[in-house]
Design a protein around this motif. Structure first.
Motif, PDB file in Angstrom:
ATOM      1  N   ARG A 457     -11.462  -0.189  -0.706  1.00  0.00           N
ATOM      2  CA  ARG A 457     -12.116   0.723  -1.649  1.00  0.00           C
ATOM      3  C   ARG A 457     -12.151   2.150  -1.109  1.00  0.00           C
ATOM      4  O   ARG A 457     -11.980   3.124  -1.859  1.00  0.00           O
ATOM      5  CB  ARG A 457     -13.546   0.242  -1.903  1.00  0.00           C
ATOM      6  CG  ARG A 457     -14.337   1.071  -2.899  1.00  0.00           C
ATOM      7  CD  ARG A 457     -15.793   0.715  -2.854  1.00  0.00           C
ATOM      8  NE  ARG A 457     -16.360   0.995  -1.531  1.00  0.00           N
ATOM      9  CZ  ARG A 457     -17.571   0.588  -1.125  1.00  0.00           C
ATOM     10  NH1 ARG A 457     -18.312  -0.148  -1.937  1.00  0.00           N
ATOM     11  NH2 ARG A 457     -18.006   0.893   0.071  1.00  0.00           N
ATOM     12  N   ASP A 458     -12.371   2.292   0.199  1.00  0.00           N
ATOM     13  CA  ASP A 458     -12.462   3.624   0.791  1.00  0.00           C
ATOM     14  C   ASP A 458     -11.100   4.211   1.121  1.00  0.00           C
ATOM     15  O   ASP A 458     -10.966   5.436   1.205  1.00  0.00           O
ATOM     16  CB  ASP A 458     -13.303   3.557   2.067  1.00  0.00           C
ATOM     17  CG  ASP A 458     -14.744   3.124   1.778  1.00  0.00           C
ATOM     18  OD1 ASP A 458     -15.189   3.316   0.626  1.00  0.00           O
ATOM     19  OD2 ASP A 458     -15.398   2.603   2.696  1.00  0.00           O
ATOM     20  N   THR A 459     -10.091   3.359   1.309  1.00  0.00           N
ATOM     21  CA  THR A 459      -8.776   3.831   1.761  1.00  0.00           C
ATOM     22  C   THR A 459      -7.815   4.102   0.614  1.00  0.00           C
ATOM     23  O   THR A 459      -7.069   5.083   0.628  1.00  0.00           O
ATOM     24  CB  THR A 459      -8.148   2.797   2.717  1.00  0.00           C
ATOM     25  OG1 THR A 459      -9.064   2.534   3.781  1.00  0.00           O
ATOM     26  CG2 THR A 459      -6.840   3.311   3.283  1.00  0.00           C
ATOM     27  N   LEU A 460      -7.828   3.232  -0.394  1.00  0.00           N
ATOM     28  CA  LEU A 460      -6.814   3.307  -1.445  1.00  0.00           C
ATOM     29  C   LEU A 460      -6.796   4.619  -2.219  1.00  0.00           C
ATOM     30  O   LEU A 460      -5.715   5.111  -2.553  1.00  0.00           O
ATOM     31  CB  LEU A 460      -6.978   2.127  -2.409  1.00  0.00           C
ATOM     32  CG  LEU A 460      -6.500   0.769  -1.880  1.00  0.00           C
ATOM     33  CD1 LEU A 460      -6.777  -0.331  -2.898  1.00  0.00           C
ATOM     34  CD2 LEU A 460      -5.009   0.816  -1.554  1.00  0.00           C
ATOM     35  N   PRO A 461      -7.945   5.235  -2.560  1.00  0.00           N
ATOM     36  CA  PRO A 461      -7.861   6.495  -3.312  1.00  0.00           C
ATOM     37  C   PRO A 461      -7.016   7.551  -2.607  1.00  0.00           C
ATOM     38  O   PRO A 461      -6.230   8.253  -3.254  1.00  0.00           O
ATOM     39  CB  PRO A 461      -9.331   6.930  -3.437  1.00  0.00           C
ATOM     40  CG  PRO A 461     -10.097   5.649  -3.395  1.00  0.00           C
ATOM     41  CD  PRO A 461      -9.358   4.785  -2.430  1.00  0.00           C
ATOM     42  N   ILE A 462      -7.148   7.688  -1.287  1.00  0.00           N
ATOM     43  CA  ILE A 462      -6.346   8.664  -0.546  1.00  0.00           C
ATOM     44  C   ILE A 462      -4.905   8.176  -0.412  1.00  0.00           C
ATOM     45  O   ILE A 462      -3.947   8.946  -0.588  1.00  0.00           O
ATOM     46  CB  ILE A 462      -6.951   8.904   0.846  1.00  0.00           C
ATOM     47  CG1 ILE A 462      -8.383   9.432   0.708  1.00  0.00           C
ATOM     48  CG2 ILE A 462      -6.097   9.880   1.643  1.00  0.00           C
ATOM     49  CD1 ILE A 462      -8.481  10.756   0.007  1.00  0.00           C
ATOM     50  N   ALA A 463      -4.746   6.871  -0.130  1.00  0.00           N
ATOM     51  CA  ALA A 463      -3.401   6.329   0.061  1.00  0.00           C
ATOM     52  C   ALA A 463      -2.572   6.405  -1.208  1.00  0.00           C
ATOM     53  O   ALA A 463      -1.342   6.555  -1.156  1.00  0.00           O
ATOM     54  CB  ALA A 463      -3.504   4.876   0.535  1.00  0.00           C
ATOM     55  N   THR A 483       0.323   1.908   5.159  1.00  0.00           N
ATOM     56  CA  THR A 483       1.373   1.151   4.456  1.00  0.00           C
ATOM     57  C   THR A 483       0.932  -0.298   4.268  1.00  0.00           C
ATOM     58  O   THR A 483       1.153  -0.895   3.204  1.00  0.00           O
ATOM     59  CB  THR A 483       2.683   1.205   5.250  1.00  0.00           C
ATOM     60  OG1 THR A 483       3.057   2.583   5.431  1.00  0.00           O
ATOM     61  CG2 THR A 483       3.784   0.469   4.508  1.00  0.00           C
ATOM     62  N   ARG A 484       0.286  -0.887   5.282  1.00  0.00           N
ATOM     63  CA  ARG A 484      -0.155  -2.285   5.197  1.00  0.00           C
ATOM     64  C   ARG A 484      -1.216  -2.466   4.109  1.00  0.00           C
ATOM     65  O   ARG A 484      -1.195  -3.414   3.339  1.00  0.00           O
ATOM     66  CB  ARG A 484      -0.690  -2.733   6.554  1.00  0.00           C
ATOM     67  CG  ARG A 484      -1.050  -4.241   6.584  1.00  0.00           C
ATOM     68  CD  ARG A 484      -1.386  -4.735   7.973  1.00  0.00           C
ATOM     69  NE  ARG A 484      -2.612  -4.124   8.490  1.00  0.00           N
ATOM     70  CZ  ARG A 484      -2.653  -3.217   9.444  1.00  0.00           C
ATOM     71  NH1 ARG A 484      -1.513  -2.778   9.991  1.00  0.00           N
ATOM     72  NH2 ARG A 484      -3.800  -2.723   9.864  1.00  0.00           N
TER      73      ARG A 484
END
Length: 633
Positions: A457-463, A483-484
């Motif tokens: 939830r915290d990583t995907l918006p930036i990724a 990437t993972r």
């Protein structure tokens, strides 16, 4: 306006002086409209005297030294002819001589309220003095017009209060235990109690027909009528009746009340005329502004509110109300605008008010918008406010169009306010319970992975928003870690995250969910809403139309370029190939589009708003090819 008292000072060449300075006070403030020269010999010719214009100074030339019987008769005839018209009679004499008038002449002049003066001018300055008086009147009229304009800005609200006369009449009726009415030939203006009009109207009509005191309809009824003054052919009258006689104190009270009511009547009518003229001038200024004729608008406005339109930029607000509240909204807007905005009714739609708010450099510009928002909230439902962003004065037609688009959007918002479509966030317009249910449905495969959900939830918006290397730098992670995470999310969701439409939908769902402190939908939906259904809401349609309106009006193919750009996953090279133009042309068009819609297309939120606005307005597809059936559909 020149007066009798100002003549000696304003025209020293005339050598004017009052014959009796000790009794000159009542005449000093009497206005003078012109000068009329009359040779004394003409009085003996027996011909009818020419009409004397009202307010004229009559200069009698060639008067004899001692006045004999025939001369005195001629003076008597002249003074009576002047009565009610001329302001003063001037006798010309030689320097050093003494003018002696019989007491009978002086007494008659005093009785007829005609001032007496003498002139020892050696030449004949009267034509030039007359011209100066006329010029003075023109200057005075112009000054009066300017003062009236200034007065309109300072007038208290009570002056425009059309209930003021009714309150005075009601107070009189209560204080004197009488029936009271103010009327004019055209009808009743105020009455208390309500039945007073039916009782007193015949008395006023009878007096008008007989030009005398009306006969009371009953022996024990006492009636008094007081004229309020003749104004432009109107003769308003205060009529009072009761069963007991009026005392001298009550009669004095009624006379004062009649004067007050006359002033109220005149003030309201004068205010109405001035207000109408000023309103017409302001409406003309607004029309010129919306036609980009800024120089002409500034010239006219400089006479009404100097400096108001001098700033180079402005915002436009449109406030609309239903019939019951439209007058109240207009009055409140007039007060709020004061000297800081141009407030005019929309000539094309009743109940709508246009506000042009010039932006003064270095001055806080949020005060008026904040007051307008408070006004809408105070008045409650059926009042809506739309606003534009800042535009150059020459582009206020575009600002008005944006404000009207924002007004259409405001009709669908809970607080009835949209100060700018560009400043309105799409996520705030979505139906929140339905949007949350859709987001939870879409993200359910990720949310089930309780061990990794918070990290995803915290990583995907930036990724999802940046290339892997840039996303890793922003997150403080290794590129392979980013990437993972993306690979795991793609596998769980069974989605191709390389597609712009899929990345945008997933990012929107994540933003909706992360706004909530606790997971779990507000309510159960047997069939969760789809993204298409969320975007089909009327408020989203109004927002999208207003957002893209400036670009749709542009002659360049900005919308065509934007549609191709989002369809090809925001790749400039592929967009250029499809359109048959260079990549530089695509980038130039996108930069122009950014300026028009107020969105940065290098940001995820800007790209998202463009994509979904294009879908709503232009039918652009927002479902990735071969995407599995899911809550994103």
């Amino acid at each position: 306006m020149p007066t009798i008292g100002s003549l000696p000072t304003d025209h020293p060449e005339a050598h004017l002086a009052f014959l009796s300075p000790q009794v000159s006070t009542p005449y000093r403030d009497v206005p003078v409209t012109g000068l009329f020269v009359l040779p004394f010999a003409r009085l003996h010719e027996g011909r009818p005297l020419e009409p004397v214009p009202a307010g004229s100074v009559v200069v009698l030339t060639g008067a004899p030294g001692p006045f004999r019987g025939r001369d005195l008769a001629a003076l008597d005839r002249l003074l009576r002819h002047m009565a009610g018209h001329a302001a003063v009679l001037v006798f010309t004499t030689s320097h050093g001589s003494r003018l002696t008038l019989p007491h009978a002449v002086r007494d008659l002049a005093d009785e007829l309220a005609i001032g007496l003066m003498a002139s020892t001018a050696p030449a004949h300055p009267w034509p030039s003095i007359h011209e100066k008086i006329q010029r003075g009147r023109v200057v005075a009229a112009e000054r009066t017009a300017a003062q009236m304009t200034a007065l309109v800005k300072q007038l208290p609200a009570q002056l425009a209060d059309h209930q003021a006369m009714q309150r005075i009449v009601g107070w009189l009726a209560t204080s004197l235990s009488a029936q009271v009415m103010v009327s004019e030939p055209g009808g009743v203006q105020a009455a208390s109690p309500t039945s007073a009009a039916e009782y007193l109207a015949p008395l006023v009509i009878r007096q008008t027909l007989t030009s005398g005191t009306p006969t009371p309809p009953a022996r024990d009824t006492h009636t008094q009528l007081f004229p309020l003054g003749v104004v432009r052919g109107r003769e308003p009258v205060l009529a009072v009746a009761r069963d007991t006689p009026f005392t001298s104190q009550e009669m004095q009270l009624l006379r004062h009340a009649a004067k007050l009511l006359g002033l109220v009547d005149q003030a309201q009518r004068e205010y109405g005329r001035v207000s109408d003229a000023t309103g017409a001038a302001r409406a003309a200024v607004a029309e010129l502004l919306f036609k980009s004729e800024v120089a002409a608008a500034r010239r006219i406005m400089s006479r009404l509110t100097p400096g108001l339109l001098s700033p180079p930029n402005a915002r436009v607000f449109v406030i609309e109300a239903d019939t019951a509240k439209s007058d109240q909204v207009r009055e409140r807007c007039d007060r709020l605008g004061a000297d800081q905005a141009l407030v005019v009714p929309d000539p094309s739609l009743t109940g709508r008010t246009l506000i042009v708010h010039p932006i003064q450099p270095g001055v806080d510009t949020e005060d008026l918008p904040a007051q307008l928002v408070r006004l809408v909230r105070e008045l409650g439902p059926s009042v809506w406010l739309g606003g534009s962003s800042v535009y150059a004065m020459g582009l206020l037609a575009d600002a008005r169009q944006e404000a009207e688009g924002a007004l259409a959007l405001a009709r669908h918002l809970p607080d009835s306010v949209a100060l700018s479509a560009q400043a309105t966030e799409l996520i705030d317009l979505l139906h929140q319970p339905q949007a949350y249910a859709w987001a939870c449905c879409l993200l359910r495969p990720l949310m089930r992975e309780t061990a990794d959900w918070e990290q995803l939830r915290d990583t995907l918006p930036i990724a999802l928003s940046y290339p892997h290397t840039e996303a890793a730098r922003r997150l403080g992670l290794h590129r392979n870690t980013v990437t993972r995470y993306l690979s795991k999310a793609s596998a769980l969701l069974r989605m191709d995250l390389a597609a712009l439409t899929t990345r945008t939908a997933l990012a929107l769902a994540l933003e909706i969910v992360t706004r909530r402190e606790e997971a779990g939908p507000d309510r159960f939906y047997a069939t969760p809403p789809s993204l298409l259904s969320l975007l089909s809401a009327p408020e989203i349609a109004a927002w999208a139309s207003s957002l893209l309106a400036p670009a749709l009006q542009d002659r360049r193919p900005l919308i065509l370029t934007a549609d191709a750009w989002v369809t090809h996953d925001a790749h400039t090279e592929q967009t250029a190939q499809v359109l048959g133009v260079s990549q530089g042309t695509v980038r130039s068009r996108l930069r122009s589009l950014e300026a028009l819609i107020g969105r940065e297309l290098t940001s995820p939120a800007g790209t998202r708003d463009l994509l979904y606005a294009l879908h709503v307005v232009n039918g652009t597809d927002i479902l990735a090819p071969r995407a599995p059936l899911s809550c994103a559909a």
